[in-house]
Each structure stands twice: as C-alpha cells, then as structure tokens.
Design a protein around this motif. Structure first.
Motif, PDB file in Angstrom:
ATOM      1  N   GLY A  99       9.504  22.261  39.565  1.00 17.00           N
ATOM      2  CA  GLY A  99       9.034  23.602  39.857  1.00 17.00           C
ATOM      3  C   GLY A  99      10.114  24.603  39.498  1.00 17.00           C
ATOM      4  N   GLU A 121       6.295  30.488  38.311  1.00 19.81           N
ATOM      5  CA  GLU A 121       4.990  30.372  38.987  1.00 19.81           C
ATOM      6  C   GLU A 121       4.284  31.728  39.023  1.00 19.81           C
ATOM      7  OE1 GLU A 121       5.441  28.422  42.822  1.00 19.81           O
ATOM      8  OE2 GLU A 121       5.779  26.475  41.865  1.00 19.81           O
ATOM      9  N   ILE A 159      -0.267  20.771  37.301  1.00 16.85           N
ATOM     10  CA  ILE A 159       1.042  20.973  37.922  1.00 16.85           C
ATOM     11  C   ILE A 159       1.316  19.897  38.978  1.00 16.85           C
ATOM     12  CG2 ILE A 159       2.506  22.657  39.146  1.00 16.85           C
ATOM     13  CD1 ILE A 159       1.568  23.806  36.500  1.00 16.85           C
ATOM     14  N   PHE A 171       6.592  21.908  42.198  1.00 16.56           N
ATOM     15  CA  PHE A 171       6.512  23.310  42.630  1.00 16.56           C
ATOM     16  C   PHE A 171       7.888  23.807  43.054  1.00 16.56           C
ATOM     17  CE2 PHE A 171       2.527  21.173  43.119  1.00 16.56           C
ATOM     18  CZ  PHE A 171       1.588  22.098  42.715  1.00 16.56           C
ATOM     19  N   GLU A 203       8.260  22.773  47.886  1.00 18.97           N
ATOM     20  CA  GLU A 203       7.377  21.630  48.153  1.00 18.97           C
ATOM     21  C   GLU A 203       7.437  21.262  49.628  1.00 18.97           C
ATOM     22  OE1 GLU A 203       8.401  18.568  45.302  1.00 18.97           O
ATOM     23  OE2 GLU A 203       7.676  19.760  43.633  1.00 18.97           O
ATOM     24  N   PRO A 233       3.817  22.982  48.500  1.00 21.99           N
ATOM     25  CA  PRO A 233       3.642  24.346  47.970  1.00 21.99           C
ATOM     26  C   PRO A 233       2.486  25.104  48.625  1.00 21.99           C
ATOM     27  CG  PRO A 233       2.537  22.766  46.561  1.00 21.99           C
ATOM     28  CD  PRO A 233       3.078  21.975  47.715  1.00 21.99           C
ATOM     29  N   SER A 236       1.873  28.533  47.501  1.00 18.98           N
ATOM     30  CA  SER A 236       1.906  28.837  46.067  1.00 18.98           C
ATOM     31  C   SER A 236       0.587  29.451  45.614  1.00 18.98           C
ATOM     32  CB  SER A 236       2.171  27.552  45.268  1.00 18.98           C
ATOM     33  OG  SER A 236       1.965  27.817  43.894  1.00 18.98           O
ATOM     34  N   THR A 282      -3.746  19.828  40.404  1.00 16.09           N
ATOM     35  CA  THR A 282      -2.422  19.597  41.005  1.00 16.09           C
ATOM     36  C   THR A 282      -2.305  18.175  41.543  1.00 16.09           C
ATOM     37  OG1 THR A 282      -3.234  20.340  43.149  1.00 16.09           O
ATOM     38  CG2 THR A 282      -2.173  21.993  41.776  1.00 16.09           C
TER      39      THR A 282
END
Ligand code: NAD
Ligand code: MLT
Length: 308
Positions: free
Chosen positions: A230, A235, A252, A255, A258, A260, A263, A273
């Motif tokens: 990440g 991001e 993805i 991150f 984490e 995330p 996010s 993800t």
C-alpha cells in the motif's frame, strides 16, 4: 538463547528453531507489551503484522537479529536496528511464486468480474449481461518493478499473450529482453498500458509512483493492480480516478493502513480486494518459515546472514 516469534509462523519453521533455542510464540502484542518483553530475547521473528518500532529496538538489549518471514521489511525501523548492531534479515524467495500467482489471479478476476458475479449469483440473481468482461490477450501490461515477483508476473503474462512494458532502474536491457519486456519510463507506461501492476519495495523513491500526474496520462478504462505494498500507488489519486471513471477497475491486495476499513477504495464496485493474501499459500508459508528459521539459527550460532 531465546527466540520470540511475534506473528504466526508455520510449524516447519518453529521446529527448526526449537532444535536449537527456547522459542516463545506470542502474537498480537502491542508496542508496550513488546517493549517490556523484548529485552529477554536474542532473536525476534516476525511477518508483516508486527511493527518493530524504534522504541522496541531501543529496549532490545540482547537482540542480535530480527528475522522477517517474507519479503517486505517496511514494518521494521531498519536504521534504528542497524545503529544498535541488530541484523535485519528477510526470506526473499519463499513467497515470490505465490505473490506472482496472486497478481495474475487478481488480474483475471478483475477482467472477468468474478468476485462481483459470484456475490450476485449467491444473492440468487442471474445477471449474465451485467458481468461481461474483457480478454487480456493482446492487451499491454505495464510492470513497475522487475525483481523476483515482477519477473515471475512477466513470465506468466507472456503465457497469456499480453504485450509487456516495464520500468525498473536497476535491471539490464538484456534481462528485459529475456523476459520479453520493453523497458519504458513510468509515464510512458501510464500512457500506453491497459493494465498496470506494481512490484517494487515501498521506499521513498516508489511512494506514490502512480499519482495524479500518472493517472492523468492513462488511457480511459485502464486497470490497476497492487499486490506489493500500500502506498506505492496513491490511494487518493486512484480513488479520484475511479470516481471520474478514468480507471476501469482495480485489484488491490495491500493498503496504506491495514486493515483498510477507512480506505475509499472499499467503496467502489469495480475494485476487487483481498486482505493481503499475496503470500498466503501453504507452500509460501512453509518456505518463508523454514528459510527465516535457518537464517536466525545461522546468526545465533555464529554463522553468516544470507539475506541481511
Ligand atoms: P525484489 O527486491 O526482488 O524486487 C523489487 C524490484 O523493484 C527490484 O528489481 C528493484 O530494482 C525494483 N525497484 C527498486 N526501486 C525502484 C523504483 N524506484 N522504480 C521501479 N523499480 C524499482 O522484491 P520482490 O520480492 O519482487 O517484492 C516486490 C514487492 O512485493 C515488495 O514490496 C514486497 O514487500 C511485496 N510482496 C507482497 C506480498 C503480498 O503478500 N502481497 C508478498 C510478497 C512480496
Ligand atoms: C511479504 O512482504 O513477504 C508479504 O507482504 C507477505 C507477508 O508478509 O505475509
């Protein structure tokens, strides 16, 4: 001598350590708990869960080696450890195939909307038109970072008949030719690629290597993959590009923070993800555990460190 294992480690690695040392496994420790505990130990074995901060290292009066079962040592304050004469070693080869296979799996899943279609069918929907995907054959894949994992991704993507472009300031033209990769700058890749995947360490030079400037250059519908760390891709910039529709999809695994849960990337249907699963195979976990156990054993018994 005493070894503290502060993240989960395969038994195969623990057994090697136990042949030579007293081994304590204690996962999920807070920084404070580690600060209190660490002074008793000669070695600390971690995966990505433990953050080995300056405070922990300062308290580590007997520590000789921090062994990372895996590749990334961005969760260790390497400068503080080096100042204290503590070796930081990793196990760089054991999980490269798993990480490369996960990258390809993420690229294919994203291209065929497999996670979304699976969730839809399990919700008792039958929406065949909604999940029309794209082929990867003939598409251009840009690979940023052509080390162990990036190279394995290149080999596998060649088998999928993709065109390969790559950026890595430290690889030779000869190696790129062997891999079938056309070397280019990051911005050239941004302009030309249908898919972009990153496989660098997270360091000053690679932080946000794909940022707003690069997203602005990209082809509409470009697909982005991050199974490295990440923060290599911004991001915020990726979220903006998803919002505007410039990016067609993202896959993805890793991150900035984490887990995330805050996010913005979790908000988009076209982002698939996984919770940092690149190295989560039976094979990789045994490989890295055995490799790091051998490395720690070597150092604590007066031998060399292969991967410090
Ligand atoms: P590696 O060291 O073999 O390769 C990294 C490559 O990045 C090297 O070839 C290096 O020259 C290149 N590089 C360095 N600076 C660069 C720059 N400024 N621009 C472009 N390239 C640059 O590492 P690896 O084993 O291939 O691992 C790659 C990444 O994958 C690491 O971040 C590692 O932590 C991560 N990783 C993630 C998982 C996971 O579970 N998702 C598993 C294993 C590894
Ligand atoms: C690594 O750097 O090796 C990976 O992130 C895998 C992991 O720590 O599980």
């Amino acid at each position: 001598m005493k070894v503290l294992v502060s993240d989960s480690l395969s038994n195969e690695g623990l057994e090697i350590l136990k042949e030579h040392f007293t081994v304590d496994v204690s996962t999920g420790l807070s920084e404070e708990e580690l600060v209190k505990k660490i002074k008793d130990y000669d070695a600390l074995v971690i995966r990505s869960g433990t953050q080995v901060t300056q405070k922990i290292i300062e308290a580590a009066d007997n520590l000789k080696i921090i062994g990372r079962a895996g590749v990334g040592i961005d969760n260790v304050d390497v400068d503080a450890a080096t100042k204290k004469g503590i070796i930081v070693a990793n196990s760089p080869e054991g999980n490269m195939i798993s990480a490369a296979e996960h990258t390809i799996a993420m690229m294919m899943s994203m291209s065929r909307n497999i996670p979304q279609a699976n969730a839809s069918l399990k919700a008792r929907e039958w929406k065949r038109n909604k999940f029309t995907g794209v082929e990867v054959k003939g598409k251009t894949l840009g690979i940023i970072g052509l080390g162990r994992i990036g190279s394995e991704v290149a080999k596998r993507a060649s088998g999928l008949e993709m065109n390969l472009m790559g950026y890595d300031p430290f690889i030779s033209e000869k190696r790129a030719v062997e891999l079938g990769v056309k070397l280019a700058t990051v911005n050239e890749i941004a302009k030309a690629a249908d898919y972009i995947t990153v496989h660098t360490p997270l360091i000053k030079e690679t932080k946000n290597i794909l940022d707003e400037e690069q997203f602005a250059l990209m082809k509409p519908g470009v697909r982005i993959i991050n199974c490295a760390r990440g923060g290599i891709i911004s991001e915020e910039a990726l979220a903006k590009a998803l919002e505007s529709g410039k990016v067609g999809g993202a896959a993805i695994d890793v991150f900035v923070e984490e887990p995330p849960f805050n996010s913005p990337l979790l908000n988009y249907d076209n982002v698939i993800t996984t919770p940092h699963l690149g190295a989560s195979t039976q094979e990789a976990q045994v490989n890295v555990a055995v490799d790091i156990a051998k490395e720690v054993t070597s150092v604590l018994t007066g031998g060399p460190a292969k991967n410090a």
